[in-house]
Scaffold this active site. Structure first.
Site, short mmCIF file in Angstrom:
data_model
loop_
_atom_site.label_atom_id
_atom_site.label_comp_id
_atom_site.label_asym_id
_atom_site.label_seq_id
_atom_site.Cartn_x
_atom_site.Cartn_y
_atom_site.Cartn_z
N LYS A 1 0.88 -1.17 0.00
CA LYS A 1 0.00 0.00 0.00
C LYS A 1 0.91 1.21 0.00
O LYS A 1 1.55 1.53 1.00
CB LYS A 1 -0.91 0.01 1.21
CG LYS A 1 -1.91 1.15 1.17
CD LYS A 1 -3.04 0.94 2.15
CE LYS A 1 -4.18 1.94 1.92
NZ LYS A 1 -3.79 3.32 2.06
N LYS B 1 -6.20 -8.06 -2.65
CA LYS B 1 -7.28 -7.96 -3.64
C LYS B 1 -7.63 -9.33 -4.18
O LYS B 1 -6.73 -10.11 -4.50
CB LYS B 1 -6.84 -7.09 -4.81
CG LYS B 1 -6.43 -5.70 -4.44
CD LYS B 1 -5.83 -4.98 -5.63
CE LYS B 1 -5.40 -3.59 -5.18
NZ LYS B 1 -4.69 -2.88 -6.25
#
Ligand code: IVH
Length: 689
Positions: free
Chosen positions: A132, A306
């Site tokens: 991230k 994801k």
């Protein structure tokens, strides 16, 4: 030439069908001109003509909400983007991610996906685990392989157009490679600095006397929003693609394939992305990435997990503003041990005296730390801190590093204990210990140079008056030279006085004076932020400005009236009230007003969209939104909220157990909205998310 008056008259003369035609025409034209402007810079009309057409469309949509088209360039939810940059509309909103903080929450995320998919679920879900990146979220648009658009996230629907600076980012291709480029590709990712580039840039800024950026993300944001692309180009930003805007099946069936497609076209994709099947493998990948994060050349604040298969992503869909198919794992804040070399005492803007740990330099989460906050006098005693101790430092994202613990060592009792001073280390005034808080204060509000220094820095800071030329060095010089004894004195500086300061050329002096002059017109919210009222940060200042509309009304508000501003509770209201009635504060405001500050009332609430100028009544329990939240959103979009239904009500938003208000609405024929319909109206997406 057409002007605002003519536009108003033209809009007033239209009926609904005329308005619909005109809005359709304006929308199409504005979008076409915006394209022309953005792609290769070949505009057919000047900015003023564009702005007038835009204004006319805004007026039309305000008068006839039903003419608002899905692709209208006026659609926006939050505050307006800053003047000089154009807005950039995302065809698909840019959403955020839900968070997870532990292994259990990662397992829970996986279990939730499996549960939701039911019979469609595979035996184990394949995920992609990605860093991230702690940068600035942007969207890039490529048309037939050519870079034609770039925008910041903004409020998710409308951001700022940053194509001019993004074009200068070295690893952003202007033209995609390969022949099979789609008609239109909208790719999203982060723009960020390497830590090395960030530190180098800050060193140089400090050297020049400019304010250093607080963290790589802020500096990336500041850089792409520069008006001058050359200045941005020099700084060395990079881009990494991580997600997509508009759906395009030709990109691939899985997220990992899609990223590979991008990479094939020359778009930068992160090389630490990993495929992981099932929650154990996901957790391993998160741990591995966590171990590596201290050696990464850029800052990350977590891992994004994801679902890989696009078909499963589609089946999982979204919850309000985040996808059900992805989650952001946040790493615990980085900690490191180092020696406490000394304890200093810093006097802040409000006079609060804070102990500061001076440390042997240590790298924490990729940044070299030499100072950490110790918060207050109690902290020294609680930790029983001694000079020479080995201490544990924590740095979480962009917050100031802090000392969290002392590492026990033999013989540390004989080390010297730092003593909290009795008098202000800057001005010598007797310090005061406030009874209700663990705060020690220098009471010399007007005469303490440390408070003045902090007040001046804050006044000129980006979220306040944004006076770029007022760097830390200059603030110190102004105080030392005795040119500035209060914030208002800034406005009495002359070119001759500035010219005598060391390293201050005539051009810099003229530019500073021009910036000061311009700052007199800063809107009320910025000016309120600049005043440095305790508890009034940028967001609260905006709420106060919107609520009260003028400095006078704000200053006259009782604590009770202050609590009517969303988000302000009793405590904050009373602190704000006493702060603005302190003698020093009144003198400050009077000084600024006589120096010419106008505290310009905020622009009228947005006149766009179906909310502006409409009165809403809320009734019953809404499935996800709290009453206050719903109310705040209506107010922010320029609407009003009333407690009772009458012929003046435009919409009733009804949840479960709605009672007489709903009956009344039905009786009067007033449109009743469910929560999803209300959210759709707010978001302007024309349907439930
Ligand atoms: S995917 C639907 N992947 O984190 C959201 N976002 O809270 C899809 N971010 O502002 C975003 N690294 O810009 C995704 N590898 C990554 C990311 C990432 C950073 C940012 C993103 C957004 C925020 C979401």
């Amino acid at each position: 030439m057409t002007d605002h008056r003519e536009i108003q008259e033209r809009v007033a003369a239209l009926d609904l069908s005329g308005a619909r035609d005109r809005a359709g025409h304006l929308c199409a034209e504005l979008n076409r001109h915006s394209q022309l402007y953005h792609s290769l810079g070949t505009p057919e009309i000047d900015d003023r003509t564009y702005d007038l057409m835009y204004r006319e469309l805004e007026l039309l949509e305000a008068r006839f909400p039903s003419v608002l088209l899905p692709d209208s360039p006026t659609r926006k939810v939050g505050g307006p983007p800053i003047d000089a940059l154009r807005s950039f509309t995302h065809r698909v909103p840019m959403l955020s991610l839900g968070n997870a903080f532990s292994e259990a929450e990662i397992r829970e995320f996986d279990a939730r996906c499996l549960r939701f998919l039911g019979p469609r679920a595979p035996s184990a879900i394949a995920y992609v685990v990605e860093p991230k990146l702690d940068g600035l979220a942007v969207e890039l648009v490529y048309e037939r392989g050519q870079l034609t658009g770039a925008g910041t996230r903004g409020d998710g629907m409308v951001g700022e157009d940053i194509l001019h600076t993004v074009r200068t980012i070295r690893n952003v291709p202007r033209q995609l490679s390969g022949r099979d480029n789609p008609e239109r590709l909208s790719v999203r990712g982060e723009v960020l600095f390497t830590l090395a580039a960030f530190e180098a840039m800050n060193t140089e800024r400090v050297h020049r006397g400019d304010r250093p950026f607080e963290n790589p993300r802020n500096s990336a944001a500041g850089t792409v929003r520069q008006l001058d692309p050359k200045a941005a180009a020099e700084r060395g930003l990079f881009f990494t693609a991580h997600s997509f805007g508009e759906e395009d099946a030709s990109l691939g069936d899985t997220h990992s394939d899609r990223l590979a497609t991008l990479a094939g076209w020359g778009l930068p994709v992160n090389d630490r992305n990993r495929l992981a099947i099932g929650p154990e493998a996901v957790w391993d990948a998160i741990q591995l990435l966590g171990d590596a994060r201290h050696i990464l050349p850029y800052e990350i604040d977590g891992a994004v997990v994801k679902v890989d298969a696009v078909s499963l992503q589609k089946a999982l869909g979204f919850v309000t503003r985040s996808p059900r198919w992805a989650v952001a794992y946040k790493y615990p804040p980085a900690q490191r041990a180092t020696r406490l070399e000394n304890v200093g005492f810093q006097v802040g803007r409000t006079g609060a005296v804070t102990p500061v740990a001076h440390l042997a330099p240590v790298r924490v989460g990729g940044v070299t730390v030499t100072r950490a906050t110790l918060h207050n006098a109690d902290m020294l005693t609680t930790l029983d801190l001694r000079v020479g101790d080995l201490v544990l430092i924590e740095r979480a994202g962009d917050v100031i590093p802090r000392v969290v613990a002392v590492v026990p060592e033999d013989g540390r009792e004989s080390r010297p204990q730092p003593q909290f001073p009795e008098t202000c280390p800057q001005c010598g005034a007797q310090l005061v210990r406030l009874a209700d808080a663990a705060v020690t204060q220098c009471p010399n509000t007007l005469g303490c140079p440390a408070q003045l220094r902090a007040a001046l820095r804050h006044f000129g800071s980006r979220g306040a008056m944004d006076i770029e030329g007022l760097g830390e060095k200059l603030v110190d010089q102004l105080i030392e030279a005795g040119l500035v004894r209060s914030v208002a004195d800034l406005y009495h500086l002359t070119a001759a006085q500035l010219g005598e300061l060391e390293r201050m050329g005539a051009r810099s002096a003229a530019s500073l004076l021009a910036q000061l002059e311009q700052s007199k017109d800063k809107p009320l919210d910025k000016a309120l932020t600049a005043l440095g009222i305790p508890d009034v940060g940028e967001a609260t200042a905006r709420d106060l400005a919107r609520h009260f509309g003028s400095l006078h009304a704000f200053l006259a508000a009782t604590p009770e009236a202050l609590t009517r501003v969303p988000g302000i509770g009793d405590k904050v209201a009373s602190r704000v009230h006493s702060a603005v009635h302190a003698p020093g504060f009144e003198a400050l405001v009077a000084g600024l007003q006589s120096a010419g500050l106008r505290f310009t009332p905020p622009a009228a609430p947005p006149v766009t969209g179906a909310i502006a100028g409409r009165t809403f009544v809320l009734t019953g329990t809404l499935p996800t939104l709290g009453r206050d939240d719903a109310k705040a959103r209506i107010l922010a979009a320029g609407g009003k909220v009333s407690g009772s239904v009458s012929t003046k009500t435009h919409y009733v938003v009804a949840g479960t157990e709605a009672g007489s208000k709903l009956d009344k609405a039905t009786e009067l024929g007033i449109p009743v909205l469910s929560e999803p319909e209300f959210l759709a109206l707010l978001d302007g997406v024309g349907g439930a998310p």
